[in-house]
Design an enzyme around this catalytic site. Structure first.
Site, PDB file in Angstrom:
ATOM      1  N   LYS A  41       0.825  -1.214   0.000  1.00 21.47           N
ATOM      2  CA  LYS A  41       0.000   0.000   0.000  1.00 21.47           C
ATOM      3  C   LYS A  41       0.852   1.254   0.000  1.00 21.47           C
ATOM      4  O   LYS A  41       1.832   1.346   0.724  1.00 21.47           O
ATOM      5  CB  LYS A  41      -0.906  -0.008   1.233  1.00 21.47           C
ATOM      6  N   GLY A  46       6.399   0.465   5.860  1.00 18.01           N
ATOM      7  CA  GLY A  46       7.286  -0.482   5.170  1.00 18.01           C
ATOM      8  C   GLY A  46       7.425  -0.179   3.692  1.00 18.01           C
ATOM      9  O   GLY A  46       8.511  -0.274   3.121  1.00 18.01           O
ATOM     10  N   CYS A  47       6.324   0.214   3.074  1.00 16.06           N
ATOM     11  CA  CYS A  47       6.332   0.494   1.636  1.00 16.06           C
ATOM     12  C   CYS A  47       7.098   1.782   1.334  1.00 16.06           C
ATOM     13  O   CYS A  47       7.783   1.881   0.317  1.00 16.06           O
ATOM     14  CB  CYS A  47       4.899   0.564   1.106  1.00 16.06           C
ATOM     15  N   THR A  48       6.998   2.742   2.232  1.00 16.17           N
ATOM     16  CA  THR A  48       7.755   3.981   2.074  1.00 16.17           C
ATOM     17  C   THR A  48       9.245   3.692   2.209  1.00 16.17           C
ATOM     18  O   THR A  48      10.057   4.163   1.398  1.00 16.17           O
ATOM     19  CB  THR A  48       7.297   5.021   3.120  1.00 16.17           C
ATOM     20  N   GLY A  51      10.468   1.959  -0.962  1.00 17.96           N
ATOM     21  CA  GLY A  51      10.587   2.919  -2.058  1.00 17.96           C
ATOM     22  C   GLY A  51      11.796   3.818  -1.898  1.00 17.96           C
ATOM     23  O   GLY A  51      12.516   4.103  -2.862  1.00 17.96           O
TER      24      GLY A  51
END
Length: 158
Positions: A41, A46-48, A51
């Site tokens: 998401k 975690g996704c940030t 990235g």
């Protein structure tokens, strides 16, 4: 359609992406390796971090002859905000209908706050110049992952 297998060709796909474009596998072939990373998401911790790690090592990934594409089920509008907020130098693809997620078999049942939910299992794939899947990582843990991807890209480039 069955899931992709390492050593076999990845079927053609086209998805809407940031930068007001549609990106297809056929348009990427012959331009080096493609690193597809699936994440759950936009704008979550975690996704940030993942990235940002791909961004921090972007020049090394390019030097290894690869292009990075992030994929989640979020809308292109959400992706645009996420990409802009953190200055990601790569495009994000929107897989709202889960077609690519299904092809790569990354939709899994996950526990979230004690409930079972369907979500993307953090995964990364390397596709070569001819469209063959060369490497996959499933159940990715973010710390150190991008360095591992770069090491494999450098090995494959030799």
């Amino acid at each position: 359609m069955s899931a992709v297998v390492v050593g076999e060709k990845v079927p053609e796909f086209t998805l809407a992406a940031t930068g007001d474009q549609a990106i297809s596998l056929s348009s990427l072939l012959g331009q080096g390796f493609v690193v597809l990373y699936f994440y759950p998401k936009d704008d979550t911790p975690g996704c940030t971090t993942e990235g940002k790690d791909f961004t921090e090592h972007f020049s090394r990934i390019e030097a290894a002859g690869a292009r990075v594409l992030g994929i989640s089920r979020d809308s292109v509008k959400s992706h645009e905000k996420f990409k802009c907020k953190y200055g990601f130098p790569f495009e994000l693809l929107s897989d709202e209908d889960e077609s690519l997620c299904t092809l790569f078999d990354v939709i899994k049942m996950k526990n979230m706050y004690g409930k079972q939910v369907r979500g993307i299992e953090r995964s990364t794939f390397i596709i070569d110049n001819q469209g063959v899947l060369r490497r996959e990582w499933r159940k990715v843990k973010v710390p150190g992952h991008v360095e591992e991807v770069i090491a494999v890209l450098e090995e494959l480039s030799d």
